[in-house]
Design a protein around this motif. Sequence first.
Motif, PDB file in Angstrom:
ATOM      1  N   GLN A 108       0.845  -1.199   0.000  1.00  0.00           N
ATOM      2  CA  GLN A 108       0.000   0.000   0.000  1.00  0.00           C
ATOM      3  C   GLN A 108       0.879   1.246   0.000  1.00  0.00           C
ATOM      4  O   GLN A 108       1.894   1.309   0.691  1.00  0.00           O
ATOM      5  CB  GLN A 108      -0.925   0.014   1.225  1.00  0.00           C
ATOM      6  CG  GLN A 108      -1.838   1.206   1.336  1.00  0.00           C
ATOM      7  CD  GLN A 108      -2.876   1.269   0.215  1.00  0.00           C
ATOM      8  OE1 GLN A 108      -3.165   0.259  -0.426  1.00  0.00           O
ATOM      9  NE2 GLN A 108      -3.428   2.444  -0.028  1.00  0.00           N
ATOM     10  N   VAL A 142      -2.137  -2.278   5.200  1.00  0.00           N
ATOM     11  CA  VAL A 142      -1.332  -3.486   5.010  1.00  0.00           C
ATOM     12  C   VAL A 142      -1.594  -4.487   6.130  1.00  0.00           C
ATOM     13  O   VAL A 142      -1.787  -5.691   5.877  1.00  0.00           O
ATOM     14  CB  VAL A 142       0.169  -3.127   4.938  1.00  0.00           C
ATOM     15  CG1 VAL A 142       1.024  -4.391   5.025  1.00  0.00           C
ATOM     16  CG2 VAL A 142       0.470  -2.387   3.645  1.00  0.00           C
ATOM     17  N   THR A 155      -4.362  -4.422  -3.395  1.00  0.00           N
ATOM     18  CA  THR A 155      -3.173  -4.426  -2.532  1.00  0.00           C
ATOM     19  C   THR A 155      -2.426  -5.754  -2.587  1.00  0.00           C
ATOM     20  O   THR A 155      -1.297  -5.849  -2.101  1.00  0.00           O
ATOM     21  CB  THR A 155      -3.559  -4.143  -1.069  1.00  0.00           C
ATOM     22  OG1 THR A 155      -4.404  -5.198  -0.587  1.00  0.00           O
ATOM     23  CG2 THR A 155      -4.275  -2.806  -0.939  1.00  0.00           C
TER      24      THR A 155
END
Length: 275
Positions: free
Chosen positions: A84, A96, A178
């Motif tokens: 991220q 994260v 992500t």
Amino acid sequence: MMNKLKEKKILIIIASFLIFLSCDSNNQTLSSDNVKLLDIESISETRSSLGNTYDEESNVFWIMGKGIVEQKQEIIEINISIEQRDKDVINASKVVNENINKVVEIAKSLGIKEDDIVTKEFSISPVERWIQKKDEYGEWGESEIIAYEVNNSILLSSEKIDVITEFINQSTIQTGNTLRINNINFSAKDQKENKIESREKAIEDALYKASFYEKRLEIKLGDIIHFQELSGPSVSQNDKSMPMMRMAAEAMPSASIYAGDSEIITEIYLGFKID
């Protein structure tokens, strides 16, 4: 008197010509000998490059043995990471951490043990951009931090392809853009046992060749006085090591993974003394 001088000159010319022919003949003979020597050396070098050879100087007969064992790649390892980027490092770290926890929970729900989930890397790095500036003193450039990138990478392993496939599918949906799949590797479960078997096959192959050449060449092989092992890497017949991919949750198709087989190769060289 003049006739005698002429006869001497003629004799000198004839003698010089004969000496010249003799020298030229010697040079040709020497050149021919050199060619023969080169041919012998060339043959010797060619023979020494073969797998099974006889070394006259040391009186050693070399035999090469080869053992190959095919093995199924039963263990699947997947290296994934959550990444991220944000201007605020705290916000990036929060995203994260939340997503990596989701990934771990998905893995556990699919039967992957905690011992098979290992953190490989965690990093926080500044994202910089080179910016040109100008004032009354002139123009210059400098690096400026525009964001922070947080990355958390973990390694998971399983013996079931369908589990890894489902893990990828669910993780993609839960973590979206992500998620990064760094690579997927396959390995055999019983590599040590397969290595031992490949060595045994290499020894059997070498001893069989030794017996064959001993009979056909009518020689007597004595003790083994030299030994060397050359171990090659496992050769994959279906290389499915996948590069890093950036995953997107929207319209993401189901993942397909194929393991394939590999080979363990062992080569040995045995030097037998000639009795």
